[in-house]
Design an enzyme around this catalytic site. Sequence first.
Site, PDB file in Angstrom:
ATOM      1  N   ASP A 146      10.597  -6.984  17.038  1.00 15.76           N
ATOM      2  CA  ASP A 146      10.037  -8.475  17.339  1.00 15.76           C
ATOM      3  C   ASP A 146      10.482  -8.942  19.284  1.00 15.76           C
ATOM      4  O   ASP A 146      10.492  -8.416  19.960  1.00 15.76           O
ATOM      5  CB  ASP A 146      11.546  -9.054  16.737  1.00 15.76           C
ATOM      6  CG  ASP A 146      12.066 -10.809  16.983  1.00 15.76           C
ATOM      7  OD1 ASP A 146      10.477 -11.416  17.310  1.00 15.76           O
ATOM      8  OD2 ASP A 146      12.454 -11.373  16.415  1.00 15.76           O
ATOM      9  N   GLU A 190       6.547 -10.831  23.447  1.00 15.41           N
ATOM     10  CA  GLU A 190       5.852 -11.602  24.231  1.00 15.41           C
ATOM     11  C   GLU A 190       5.622 -10.863  25.895  1.00 15.41           C
ATOM     12  O   GLU A 190       4.682 -11.000  26.338  1.00 15.41           O
ATOM     13  CB  GLU A 190       6.045 -12.863  23.455  1.00 15.41           C
ATOM     14  CG  GLU A 190       6.131 -13.646  22.711  1.00 15.41           C
ATOM     15  CD  GLU A 190       6.685 -13.455  22.088  1.00 15.41           C
ATOM     16  OE1 GLU A 190       6.705 -13.370  20.401  1.00 15.41           O
ATOM     17  OE2 GLU A 190       8.300 -13.077  22.357  1.00 15.41           O
TER      18      GLU A 190
END
Length: 926
Positions: A510, A513
């Site tokens: 997770d 980005e």
Amino acid sequence: MKSYQKLTTTQPAACRVEEEGAAAVPSGHGKLAPWWVGSGLLVAAVLLSTITVWVLRQVSGGWLGPTPPPKCLLVPESHRFDCYPERRVVVTQELCESRGCCFIQSPPPAQGKQGVPWCFYPPDFPSYTLESLNQTALGMVGLLVRREKAYYPRDIEKLRLDVEFETDTRLHIKITDAANPRYEVPFDVPRVMKRAENPIYSLNFSWDPFGVLLQRKATGTVLLNTTVAPLIFADQFLQISTSLPSKFLYGLGEHRGSLVHSLEWNTLTLWARDVSPTESFNLYGAHPFYLLMEEGGNAHGVFLLNSNAMEVALQPAPGLTWRTIGGVLDFYIFLGPDPSMVIQQYQQVIGFPAMPPIWALGFHLCRWGYGSSNETWQTVRAMRNYQIPQDAQWNDIDYMDGYRDFTLDSQKFASLPSLVEDLHKHGQHYVMILDPGISSTSPHGSYWPYDEGLKRGLFLNTTQGQPLIGQVWPGFTAFADFSNPDTHQWWLENLQHFYAHVPFDGLWIDMNEPSNFMDGSEDGCPPGEFDSPPYTPAVLGDSLSAKTVCASAKQKVSVHYNLHNLYGLMEAKATASALIKIRGKRPFVISRSTFPSQARYSGHWLGDNRSQWKDMYYSIPGLLSFSLFGIPLVGADICGFSGSTSEELCTRWMQLGAFYPFARNHNTQNEKAQDPTAFSPAARTAMKDVLLTRYSLLPFLYTLFHRAHLQGDTVARPLFFEFPWDVATWELDRQFLWGRSLLVTPVLEPGVDSVTGYVPQGTWYDFYTGSSVNSSGEMLKMSAPLEHLNLHIREGSILPTQKPGTTTEVTRGNPLRLIVALSSHATAWGDLFWDDGESLDTFEKGNYSYVVFNVTQNIFTSTVLHASTEATKVTIDTLSVFGVQKPPSKVLLNGQEKTFSYLDNQVLTVNDLGMSLRQGFSLQWL
């Protein structure tokens, strides 16, 4: 004067390049009519445009300013390509004309919408000239020269054009600096050894101005025409535009919206960003690929191999503009001709998906906020108590000590090793979350992951050469540099240490980005060309460093400015590799941030959605878009992540989610539980039943994943993939197919007991009863009480199913039931791939079984094309045949008479077959 024009094969001004010809020679610069008007309409168009603008000026009281030059009035609104795309700038006539562009004000659009650009390119705006073009073994190489400077700094005067006719259905066009190397995506692409012999496309060039014209030979359809606006190639601003042959355009992720993109002045930004899925925002991943449907049902796709910040501007011409702020223009064009073939051809370039373990296709359960391993365990036990299928239990970051990776809360999660042992005893699996941000504040010597990473120099660094420090869940953090192979080894060692205590089965990566609770770093970002480039695409937050790290951060392979969109892919690669080394089995990884080729290493979930009906709907175009991106293992958080669900919403969402290829119910902290055991007996039973239906279909689903792994077939599939000639299917995104055979029509609205769905032409059979529905290709209203999900089997299909159990392990030991859905010609076909469900490379090593099923002339045959020992453990017990027009008088199994049943709805059932999967057999009804 240079005109941006529409080229045709009959116009001598363009250079026509055929696959077999010698080097093309320019035959003239060509002063053709602008591409949007025929020459006979030129005067009329000028006159009409002038009158229209004059009238508007009178009505507006002069706010439109002075009358533009005639060449500007020639350009229809829909064909105005933006010359001043900068956001947060009020474009004035002075600013526009300083770039040499046309300025015509238009009425402001509706709030929140983009409108017609006020500043746009005139027909004679300077561009590049194709100075030379020479044949090569695979295609040709050319030189492009710009005589006049463009308006972005450091524009490049000379460009190299490389064209390779790679296959009959794939064309490769690359434009880069002719003199100096530039950053290119560190990506393995196939290398062809010979030129395509019979391409289904023809390629032309305009020489001055330079442009590409690509056509489909069979229809003459123009797929690309880049003469519609100038090519700009500066160091940090690269732009190329094209006309499009239709408005039905898909892909270009990651975004939330309908499956078909709007071309009404719609800009899609590609820059990985941590934000709850919201319309118009750039989301977690970057996929610079689109698929476009052409008139008549053909399709093509275009992939720009570029990882820099990018935006794609769509306009109603129809037209498209690629803008990126680094790298090169490296295009692959896929000619299909049908949409399924386009996606297969795309994956031949980016790589086919890894085969998932069978348990990955079971039901997964998670929440943030279980609070303890004992509470997690209670949920698992409750699921078992109600005999609700579950294959994997997950934990979010609350299992960690202070939210630090590779640690365990020794108080609240002390029993986690025992829980994992219990899961394994019951044939279940454990998955835990990991974030790439490594806590940097622990006392020296007390937190090995940071100490060792610092010692080995494995973190992103600032321009000053020190670890860039941001802030994520544990507080101040450094960020692992997964572009460095040494980081992969360090990641493996950390996972090995933790695995010794908690033998996890899969990993959930997770925040990759990468996400940062600060903008840039604790010290902000330095001034300079990376953090403050000449042009910033329309990213959320208006800055490349918004809620991520500085674009100037240094990584092993390049600067973060170039690598940002690759961060999740690189982490997934390291994670999958570590799992293989630790467990020796197929890895299971789910990643939030993705990039083309991601499916070689991980699946994806659609992020932090909300417990709302519209979020449930948006999950369908979301998962179908990722099918287009070559990532079949995808799903959304069932029942919604944030907010509080309702029993009705969660029941309907569990029905839909049971048909996500990746099915996980996940919930945030401080909200009521939403696992199936938390609801009333009626809702719980409906959820259990639909999960049992999913588990019964595991042999079919697993075979679809094999076909995805082998040749790039989609698993969850838009209807238009199977019915491309049916224009009514092109915009459908409230239904979908599994493979070519199973139509899923979920309820997506509250308070209803029916659903209206499109049923393509042909005969379809109710999955549960076998009753037939004959459709001419129409919307049909279907009964849908709360406990029912509408499923229909397409005629001509054979689905391998199995008696469902509460885990994939139990299910795989149960007998098979084959469902035959006869076509109008009384034929059907299906197949089954079977292996041990977890070993690496079973197909490649030959450790599998593959069986083909066929029906013709009232004879069912099972043909074993490849067999392994695993197949001896499974029997085919039941054959159900839908659509048997007349009651049979007898049924013969390998020539021996067999008892059977036949119902009024034309369903023939034969039980107690007792045939081993390894045995071929035939069954005839007379």
